[in-house]
Design a protein around this motif. Sequence first.
Motif, mmCIF file in Angstrom:
data_model
loop_
_atom_site.group_PDB
_atom_site.id
_atom_site.type_symbol
_atom_site.label_atom_id
_atom_site.label_comp_id
_atom_site.label_asym_id
_atom_site.label_seq_id
_atom_site.Cartn_x
_atom_site.Cartn_y
_atom_site.Cartn_z
ATOM 1 N N GLU A 255 0.826 -1.220 0.000
ATOM 2 C CA GLU A 255 0.000 0.000 0.000
ATOM 3 C C GLU A 255 0.851 1.257 0.000
ATOM 4 O OE1 GLU A 255 -3.066 0.013 3.038
ATOM 5 O OE2 GLU A 255 -3.445 -2.116 2.613
ATOM 6 N N PHE A 256 2.051 1.165 0.566
ATOM 7 C CA PHE A 256 2.980 2.301 0.520
ATOM 8 C C PHE A 256 3.725 2.379 -0.818
ATOM 9 C CE2 PHE A 256 2.672 2.259 5.206
ATOM 10 C CZ PHE A 256 2.629 3.617 5.474
ATOM 11 N N GLY A 257 3.437 1.425 -1.706
ATOM 12 C CA GLY A 257 4.084 1.448 -3.022
ATOM 13 C C GLY A 257 5.399 0.699 -3.079
ATOM 14 N N ILE A 258 5.660 -0.112 -2.060
ATOM 15 C CA ILE A 258 6.935 -0.837 -2.033
ATOM 16 C C ILE A 258 6.787 -2.185 -2.743
ATOM 17 C CG2 ILE A 258 8.645 -1.907 -0.507
ATOM 18 C CD1 ILE A 258 8.055 0.348 1.485
ATOM 19 N N SER A 259 7.678 -2.441 -3.678
ATOM 20 C CA SER A 259 7.614 -3.660 -4.481
ATOM 21 C C SER A 259 8.134 -4.865 -3.701
ATOM 22 C CB SER A 259 8.452 -3.478 -5.738
ATOM 23 O OG SER A 259 9.804 -3.293 -5.374
ATOM 24 N N GLN A 260 7.768 -6.048 -4.185
ATOM 25 C CA GLN A 260 8.232 -7.279 -3.549
ATOM 26 C C GLN A 260 9.757 -7.358 -3.588
ATOM 27 O OE1 GLN A 260 6.004 -9.103 -1.893
ATOM 28 N NE2 GLN A 260 7.765 -10.208 -1.062
ATOM 29 N N LYS A 261 10.343 -6.820 -4.658
ATOM 30 C CA LYS A 261 11.794 -6.853 -4.802
ATOM 31 C C LYS A 261 12.478 -6.118 -3.643
ATOM 32 C CE LYS A 261 14.933 -4.889 -8.232
ATOM 33 N NZ LYS A 261 14.885 -4.357 -9.586
ATOM 34 N N VAL A 262 11.970 -4.935 -3.291
ATOM 35 C CA VAL A 262 12.565 -4.161 -2.197
ATOM 36 C C VAL A 262 12.310 -4.852 -0.854
ATOM 37 C CG1 VAL A 262 12.423 -1.964 -0.942
ATOM 38 C CG2 VAL A 262 12.558 -1.961 -3.431
ATOM 39 N N VAL A 263 11.130 -5.426 -0.705
ATOM 40 C CA VAL A 263 10.839 -6.168 0.531
ATOM 41 C C VAL A 263 11.819 -7.336 0.683
ATOM 42 C CG1 VAL A 263 9.147 -7.641 1.716
ATOM 43 C CG2 VAL A 263 8.387 -5.525 0.601
ATOM 44 N N ASP A 264 12.016 -8.075 -0.383
ATOM 45 C CA ASP A 264 12.895 -9.246 -0.320
ATOM 46 C C ASP A 264 14.341 -8.850 -0.016
ATOM 47 O OD1 ASP A 264 10.727 -10.822 -0.817
ATOM 48 O OD2 ASP A 264 11.168 -11.131 -2.956
ATOM 49 N N LEU A 265 14.800 -7.815 -0.727
ATOM 50 C CA LEU A 265 16.169 -7.325 -0.482
ATOM 51 C C LEU A 265 16.336 -6.919 0.989
ATOM 52 C CD1 LEU A 265 17.158 -4.901 -3.397
ATOM 53 C CD2 LEU A 265 18.564 -6.732 -2.414
ATOM 54 N N SER A 266 15.342 -6.199 1.492
ATOM 55 C CA SER A 266 15.408 -5.702 2.869
ATOM 56 C C SER A 266 15.445 -6.857 3.854
ATOM 57 C CB SER A 266 14.199 -4.810 3.169
ATOM 58 O OG SER A 266 14.182 -3.721 2.280
ATOM 59 N N GLU A 267 14.591 -7.852 3.628
ATOM 60 C CA GLU A 267 14.545 -8.984 4.561
ATOM 61 C C GLU A 267 15.862 -9.745 4.549
ATOM 62 O OE1 GLU A 267 12.386 -9.295 6.948
ATOM 63 O OE2 GLU A 267 11.478 -7.513 6.047
ATOM 64 N N LYS A 268 16.440 -9.863 3.369
ATOM 65 C CA LYS A 268 17.717 -10.567 3.259
ATOM 66 C C LYS A 268 18.790 -9.833 4.065
ATOM 67 C CE LYS A 268 20.820 -12.430 -0.220
ATOM 68 N NZ LYS A 268 21.591 -11.448 -0.976
ATOM 69 N N VAL A 269 18.849 -8.510 3.876
ATOM 70 C CA VAL A 269 19.836 -7.713 4.601
ATOM 71 C C VAL A 269 19.587 -7.800 6.109
ATOM 72 C CG1 VAL A 269 20.468 -5.308 5.075
ATOM 73 C CG2 VAL A 269 20.401 -6.133 2.720
ATOM 74 N N LEU A 270 18.332 -7.708 6.497
ATOM 75 C CA LEU A 270 17.997 -7.710 7.925
ATOM 76 C C LEU A 270 18.358 -9.016 8.617
ATOM 77 C CD1 LEU A 270 14.632 -5.798 8.150
ATOM 78 C CD2 LEU A 270 16.781 -5.243 9.291
ATOM 79 N N SER A 271 18.237 -10.115 7.880
ATOM 80 C CA SER A 271 18.507 -11.403 8.519
ATOM 81 C C SER A 271 19.969 -11.506 8.945
ATOM 82 C CB SER A 271 18.125 -12.553 7.580
ATOM 83 O OG SER A 271 18.962 -12.512 6.443
ATOM 84 N N SER A 272 20.836 -10.682 8.341
ATOM 85 C CA SER A 272 22.256 -10.729 8.726
ATOM 86 C C SER A 272 22.564 -9.759 9.873
ATOM 87 C CB SER A 272 23.123 -10.381 7.518
ATOM 88 O OG SER A 272 22.957 -9.012 7.196
ATOM 89 N N LEU A 273 21.561 -9.015 10.319
ATOM 90 C CA LEU A 273 21.839 -7.952 11.300
ATOM 91 C C LEU A 273 21.357 -8.270 12.709
ATOM 92 C CD1 LEU A 273 21.014 -4.800 9.121
ATOM 93 C CD2 LEU A 273 23.258 -5.672 9.773
ATOM 94 N N GLU A 274 20.853 -9.495 12.892
ATOM 95 C CA GLU A 274 20.253 -9.827 14.187
ATOM 96 C C GLU A 274 21.176 -9.581 15.367
ATOM 97 O OE1 GLU A 274 18.518 -13.783 14.196
ATOM 98 O OE2 GLU A 274 17.187 -13.134 12.561
ATOM 99 N N GLU A 275 22.439 -9.989 15.212
ATOM 100 C CA GLU A 275 23.362 -9.864 16.332
ATOM 101 C C GLU A 275 23.648 -8.405 16.677
ATOM 102 O OE1 GLU A 275 27.372 -12.006 16.596
ATOM 103 O OE2 GLU A 275 25.952 -13.473 15.759
ATOM 104 N N ARG A 276 23.814 -7.617 15.626
ATOM 105 C CA ARG A 276 24.095 -6.189 15.881
ATOM 106 C C ARG A 276 22.901 -5.501 16.524
ATOM 107 N NH1 ARG A 276 27.038 -2.752 11.414
ATOM 108 N NH2 ARG A 276 27.740 -1.538 13.189
ATOM 109 N N PHE A 277 21.724 -5.864 16.079
ATOM 110 C CA PHE A 277 20.534 -5.245 16.651
ATOM 111 C C PHE A 277 20.378 -5.633 18.128
ATOM 112 C CE2 PHE A 277 17.675 -3.949 12.823
ATOM 113 C CZ PHE A 277 18.755 -3.284 12.260
ATOM 114 N N LEU A 278 20.756 -6.863 18.429
ATOM 115 C CA LEU A 278 20.683 -7.318 19.810
ATOM 116 C C LEU A 278 21.616 -6.500 20.695
ATOM 117 C CD1 LEU A 278 19.316 -9.487 21.532
ATOM 118 C CD2 LEU A 278 21.314 -10.948 21.167
#
Length: 425
Positions: free
Chosen positions: A10-33
């Motif tokens: 609804e915000f106009g974000i494509s599946q491609k950007v969502v997927d890229l973001s999720e991929k990047v985020l999955s590598s950041l768990e430790e830093r976020f912790l």
Amino acid sequence: MSDLNNIYAEFGISQKVVDLSEKVLSSLEERFLEIDKNAEFNQMKVLAAMQKHKVSDIHFAATTGYGYNDLGRDVLEDVYATAFKAEAALVRPQLVSGTHALHVALSGNLRPGDELLSPVGKPYDTLEEVIGIRDSRGSLREYGVTYSQVDLLPDGSFDFEGIRKAINEKTKLVTIQRSKGYATRKTLSVEQIGELIKFVKSINPNIICMVDNCYGEFVERIEPIEVGADMIVGSLIKNPGGGLAPIGGYIVGTKECVDNASYRLSAPGLGKEIGASLGMNTSMFQGFFLSPTVVAGALKGAIFAANLYESLGFDCHPNATEPRFDIIQEITLRDPKALCAFCEGIQAAAPVDSYVKPEPWAMPGYDSDVIMAAGAFVGGSSIELSADGPMKEPYSVFFQGGLTWYHAKLGIMLSLQKIYDAGLL
Ligand SMILES: *Cc1c(COP(=O)(O)O)cnc(C)c1O
């Protein structure tokens, strides 16, 4: 329909950007912790300070006029002093910006014939006129305070030999800027600041060491007072206001430094005794209380952006893996259209003025047009998600803030979406 991806769509974000973001985020768990753990530590620090000084609803009452015996104001200052491990604090809506707080701290503690030294290179732009590096009316230079500067070495380290040579019998105050601001050097860690202060004090223990603490508060577990600074100074529409303070600045440090500053802010003889809080105490207390978690959200946003954009081949400062000592992120976009698209995305994510399209414009003090994106509850607030960049090579965007991590995340995703939509990637 309760799927997150649907609402992103609804915000106009494509599946491609969502997927890229999720991929990047999955590598950041430790830093976020790790960020969450720091936020927890700092939250406890602020909470303990509030309990120690028995913050109570009577402290939220507004005063007007001279503001003598403004209990809330005085207790807020005690809370700041305790949380930052200092003797005293001046925290006021009458300190109208970071630059003003720095000016009051400097001019209250320097006298004609004294010299001010910056051992970390050129200070933040607005201080050039305060100090008189650029000719300006009312500068410290006009009042007979001289200035000297020692640049960092090419590798970003301190030029200890140069600093030793620059310190003379006139040197009264050393100003150390923690955050790089919008310069290209690296931001200093509190530990590095401690080394520098120790060195300065080993030459002359009477030199006042002041830290421009803007954008650095609550990024680490310790603050510069804990490594020997005599005075730290910052803005309440950045980190420590937590997004709630509608105005204000702080000067925290030794009683002598803070008193000297207070005689400059109000008048000799009056100092801290005067200055009505005008009903702003509640927002200032509550903003300070929320600040550690707000800063954590902003930090996650900065780290997410660096990792996302670096994975697409852009230079980021700090880069994806470097430790963080402030909340500012620079991304080198190399293209004026990409810079505009990035800012459009940040604007489109805002809770306020999301329908506005930012345009590059001439700004006083800049030698090129500047584009800015901000949809803030507090005018000019840069703890809220905001971005800007000068329309010149290398077309870098500087962005910071985000009152919540989720909002920062959306802004960054939308920035990338706008770059894709413009066909620039
Ligand atoms: C923002 C900032 C200032 C000045 O604060 P203003 O509120 O914009 O006047 C000074 N130094 C640094 C490092 C800053 O980031």
